[in-house]
Scaffold this motif. Sequence first.
Motif, PDB file in Angstrom:
ATOM      1  N   GLY A  52      12.551  56.242 -61.981  1.00  0.00           N
ATOM      2  CA  GLY A  52      12.495  55.684 -63.163  1.00  0.00           C
ATOM      3  C   GLY A  52      12.908  54.319 -63.473  1.00  0.00           C
ATOM      4  N   GLN A  53      14.119  54.284 -62.877  1.00  0.00           N
ATOM      5  CA  GLN A  53      14.714  52.784 -62.823  1.00  0.00           C
ATOM      6  C   GLN A  53      14.101  51.870 -62.300  1.00  0.00           C
ATOM      7  OE1 GLN A  53      17.138  52.142 -65.340  1.00  0.00           O
ATOM      8  NE2 GLN A  53      16.581  50.056 -64.804  1.00  0.00           N
ATOM      9  N   GLU A  54      13.482  52.268 -61.198  1.00  0.00           N
ATOM     10  CA  GLU A  54      12.544  51.307 -60.209  1.00  0.00           C
ATOM     11  C   GLU A  54      11.494  50.752 -61.092  1.00  0.00           C
ATOM     12  OE1 GLU A  54      11.809  52.475 -56.477  1.00  0.00           O
ATOM     13  OE2 GLU A  54      13.668  53.359 -56.242  1.00  0.00           O
ATOM     14  N   ILE A  55      10.851  51.716 -61.616  1.00  0.00           N
ATOM     15  CA  ILE A  55       9.591  51.527 -62.508  1.00  0.00           C
ATOM     16  C   ILE A  55       9.851  50.577 -63.826  1.00  0.00           C
ATOM     17  CG2 ILE A  55       7.603  52.521 -63.631  1.00  0.00           C
ATOM     18  CD1 ILE A  55       7.664  52.908 -60.626  1.00  0.00           C
ATOM     19  N   VAL A  94      13.952  53.295 -69.089  1.00  0.00           N
ATOM     20  CA  VAL A  94      13.259  54.479 -68.618  1.00  0.00           C
ATOM     21  C   VAL A  94      12.658  54.869 -69.603  1.00  0.00           C
ATOM     22  CG1 VAL A  94      14.737  54.628 -66.593  1.00  0.00           C
ATOM     23  CG2 VAL A  94      15.096  55.954 -68.471  1.00  0.00           C
ATOM     24  N   GLU A  95      12.981  55.265 -70.997  1.00  0.00           N
ATOM     25  CA  GLU A  95      12.463  55.709 -71.801  1.00  0.00           C
ATOM     26  C   GLU A  95      11.771  54.842 -72.904  1.00  0.00           C
ATOM     27  OE1 GLU A  95      11.677  58.815 -72.221  1.00  0.00           O
ATOM     28  OE2 GLU A  95      13.001  59.299 -70.407  1.00  0.00           O
ATOM     29  N   PRO A 151       8.464  54.318 -68.283  1.00  0.00           N
ATOM     30  CA  PRO A 151       8.810  54.313 -66.873  1.00  0.00           C
ATOM     31  C   PRO A 151       9.147  55.746 -66.250  1.00  0.00           C
ATOM     32  CG  PRO A 151       9.790  52.272 -68.113  1.00  0.00           C
ATOM     33  CD  PRO A 151       9.084  53.425 -69.346  1.00  0.00           C
ATOM     34  N   ALA A 152       9.766  56.387 -67.144  1.00  0.00           N
ATOM     35  CA  ALA A 152      10.281  57.651 -66.520  1.00  0.00           C
ATOM     36  C   ALA A 152       9.064  58.646 -66.432  1.00  0.00           C
ATOM     37  CB  ALA A 152      11.291  58.475 -67.664  1.00  0.00           C
ATOM     38  N   ARG A 153       7.735  58.716 -67.181  1.00  0.00           N
ATOM     39  CA  ARG A 153       6.900  59.664 -66.991  1.00  0.00           C
ATOM     40  C   ARG A 153       5.818  58.789 -65.955  1.00  0.00           C
ATOM     41  NH1 ARG A 153       5.780  59.998 -72.927  1.00  0.00           N
ATOM     42  NH2 ARG A 153       7.318  61.125 -73.832  1.00  0.00           N
ATOM     43  N   VAL A 154       5.822  57.431 -65.855  1.00  0.00           N
ATOM     44  CA  VAL A 154       5.223  57.029 -64.936  1.00  0.00           C
ATOM     45  C   VAL A 154       5.757  57.522 -63.411  1.00  0.00           C
ATOM     46  CG1 VAL A 154       4.434  54.822 -63.782  1.00  0.00           C
ATOM     47  CG2 VAL A 154       4.090  55.225 -66.144  1.00  0.00           C
ATOM     48  N   ALA A 155       7.203  57.584 -63.289  1.00  0.00           N
ATOM     49  CA  ALA A 155       7.614  57.690 -62.381  1.00  0.00           C
ATOM     50  C   ALA A 155       7.157  59.434 -61.871  1.00  0.00           C
ATOM     51  CB  ALA A 155       9.198  57.878 -62.331  1.00  0.00           C
ATOM     52  N   GLU A 156       7.285  60.012 -62.841  1.00  0.00           N
ATOM     53  CA  GLU A 156       6.946  61.570 -62.577  1.00  0.00           C
ATOM     54  C   GLU A 156       5.519  61.671 -61.788  1.00  0.00           C
ATOM     55  OE1 GLU A 156       7.137  63.983 -66.204  1.00  0.00           O
ATOM     56  OE2 GLU A 156       9.168  63.300 -66.496  1.00  0.00           O
ATOM     57  N   LEU A 157       4.402  60.611 -62.548  1.00  0.00           N
ATOM     58  CA  LEU A 157       3.013  60.816 -61.941  1.00  0.00           C
ATOM     59  C   LEU A 157       3.154  60.220 -60.521  1.00  0.00           C
ATOM     60  CD1 LEU A 157       1.054  58.953 -64.963  1.00  0.00           C
ATOM     61  CD2 LEU A 157       1.138  61.421 -63.989  1.00  0.00           C
ATOM     62  N   ILE A 158       4.101  59.220 -60.366  1.00  0.00           N
ATOM     63  CA  ILE A 158       4.359  58.907 -58.875  1.00  0.00           C
ATOM     64  C   ILE A 158       4.686  60.027 -57.937  1.00  0.00           C
ATOM     65  CG2 ILE A 158       5.382  57.272 -57.376  1.00  0.00           C
ATOM     66  CD1 ILE A 158       5.379  55.282 -59.813  1.00  0.00           C
ATOM     67  N   GLU A 159       5.791  60.685 -58.465  1.00  0.00           N
ATOM     68  CA  GLU A 159       6.275  61.687 -57.679  1.00  0.00           C
ATOM     69  C   GLU A 159       5.175  62.864 -57.267  1.00  0.00           C
ATOM     70  OE1 GLU A 159       8.834  62.041 -55.953  1.00  0.00           O
ATOM     71  OE2 GLU A 159      10.101  60.496 -56.914  1.00  0.00           O
TER      72      GLU A 159
END
Length: 76
Positions: free
Chosen positions: A5-8, A22-23, A62-70
């Motif tokens: 999330g932080q990377e995004i 991240v939010e 970013p946190a939710r985009v990170a979830e999509l990437i995972e």
Amino acid sequence: MGSLGQEIAELWGEHLGREVGVEDDFFTIGGNSLSGIKIIERVTEQYGVTLSVRDFYLAQTPARVAELIEQGRTGA
């Protein structure tokens, strides 16, 4: 190493020219369709996951985009 999330958030910050948490909501912090497309392209290059424009905009943070990437990495 920081969380995904932080990377995004940092990736968004590069394209939006500001600090991003991240939010943070993409459109509230100045995101637009052009920056969104560029960020989606970078996600594909860096993480090997292709996000649809719709999914990216619906994720909003970013946190939710990170979830999509995972999810994309695990094939879920």
